[in-house]
Design a protein around this motif. Structure first.
Motif, PDB file in Angstrom:
ATOM      1  N   ALA A   9       0.833  -1.206   0.000  1.00 30.45           N
ATOM      2  CA  ALA A   9       0.000   0.000   0.000  1.00 30.45           C
ATOM      3  C   ALA A   9       0.866   1.253   0.000  1.00 30.45           C
ATOM      4  O   ALA A   9       1.870   1.327   0.711  1.00 30.45           O
ATOM      5  CB  ALA A   9      -0.921   0.010   1.211  1.00 30.45           C
ATOM      6  N   TYR A  10       0.455   2.232  -0.797  1.00 28.23           N
ATOM      7  CA  TYR A  10       1.092   3.540  -0.876  1.00 28.23           C
ATOM      8  C   TYR A  10      -0.016   4.581  -0.790  1.00 28.23           C
ATOM      9  O   TYR A  10      -1.195   4.236  -0.819  1.00 28.23           O
ATOM     10  CB  TYR A  10       1.877   3.685  -2.180  1.00 28.23           C
ATOM     11  N   PHE A  11       0.348   5.855  -0.686  1.00 21.23           N
ATOM     12  CA  PHE A  11      -0.714   6.857  -0.570  1.00 21.23           C
ATOM     13  C   PHE A  11      -0.331   8.169  -1.232  1.00 21.23           C
ATOM     14  O   PHE A  11       0.837   8.409  -1.547  1.00 21.23           O
ATOM     15  CB  PHE A  11      -1.075   7.085   0.903  1.00 21.23           C
ATOM     16  N   THR A  12      -1.357   8.970  -1.472  1.00 22.41           N
ATOM     17  CA  THR A  12      -1.162  10.342  -1.925  1.00 22.41           C
ATOM     18  C   THR A  12      -1.604  11.275  -0.811  1.00 22.41           C
ATOM     19  O   THR A  12      -2.417  10.915   0.037  1.00 22.41           O
ATOM     20  CB  THR A  12      -1.974  10.659  -3.193  1.00 22.41           C
ATOM     21  N   ALA A  13      -1.083  12.494  -0.819  1.00 19.99           N
ATOM     22  CA  ALA A  13      -1.481  13.512   0.152  1.00 19.99           C
ATOM     23  C   ALA A  13      -1.989  14.721  -0.621  1.00 19.99           C
ATOM     24  O   ALA A  13      -1.288  15.234  -1.495  1.00 19.99           O
ATOM     25  CB  ALA A  13      -0.304  13.898   1.040  1.00 19.99           C
TER      26      ALA A  13
END
Length: 253
Positions: free
Chosen positions: A54-58
């Protein structure tokens, strides 16, 4: 290897870790959790510490820009420094509703483009009923786009693809491409260069199965449809998407 480069998990009621096991069993190895508020950006950051792949954007979505301030930018900057943060997003313009504060949306969009440039991160862009202004801002800030950008859930058809490409765009397509009446999306998939194409679900929205809650586990269904439109094998399309994702999102390892 399948990838979902845009899905929402924060406060969406997914049963974790059971849902994550289902996603992995479907062959989806990486999922980018796309954020729409500062709170959700923080929640996704925490989720990524517990979910393998899992990765994310802000970022702050255009419809959530009330209260956007310098303090918001500073808190986003801290999240962008996290190594599992792969992009600033989803940001952009959304003129769908009559009461939209377009000035506020544009100011937040420009501020977050500048933030991404300062942090060396690409953008995930949401643009609805705002193609002309989106292009105008991207052209004006062309010098700040060196890390690239994604047109998430692209829906403007073929007529604007070349202009976005000239600015360095990538395009992601999701469950809407699976609908029989989605002619404009299918035409955009045909026109989109293979080396600029990515797959997404926009979960829990836009499931390829009407009326159902979407999940990254549906990525193989979407990839199969995109490969059919492109007249190529599903395996070749998945391999191209994987390479494209790594090219755009340098922290996606």
């Amino acid at each position: 290897m399948y990838l979902d480069i845009h899905a929402h998990f924060a406060e969406e009621g997914y049963d974790l870790p059971a849902e994550w096991a289902k996603i992995k069993a479907a062959g989806v190895t990486k999922v980018v959790l796309a954020s729409d508020t500062l709170v959700h950006s923080q929640m996704h950051c925490e989720l990524c510490k517990t979910l393998d792949g899992a990765y994310f954007t802000a970022g702050v979505h255009p419809s959530e820009t009330d209260g956007f301030s310098r303090e918001t930018e500073e808190r986003l900057k801290l999240l962008c420094a996290e190594m599992k943060c792969v992009a600033v997003g989803e940001i952009g313009l959304d003129y769908h509703y009559d009461d939209t504060d377009r000035v506020k949306q544009r100011a937040a969009f420009e501020a977050q483009i500048a933030l991404a440039a300062d942090m060396g991160l690409p953008l995930q862009i949401h643009s609805r009923d705002a193609c002309a202004d989106t292009l105008a801002i991207l052209k004006e800030m062309r010098g700040r786009l060196k890390s690239g950008f994604l047109m998430h859930c692209y829906s403007y058809g073929t007529e604007n693809i070349e202009e976005f490409l000239s600015l360095g765009a990538y395009f992601s397509f999701g469950g809407v491409a699976c609908f029989k009446n989605a002619r404009r999306v299918a035409e955009a998939v045909e026109r989109c260069p293979l080396d600029r194409m990515l797959t997404e679900t926009d979960s829990p929205y836009l499931s390829p199965f009407r009326g159902e809650k979407n999940t990254p586990a549906n990525i193989p269904v979407i990839a199969r449809r995109l490969a059919e439109i492109k007249n190529m094998s599903e395996e070749a399309l998945a391999a191209a998407v994987s390479g494209n994702a790594c090219a755009l999102f340098s922290r996606l390892v």
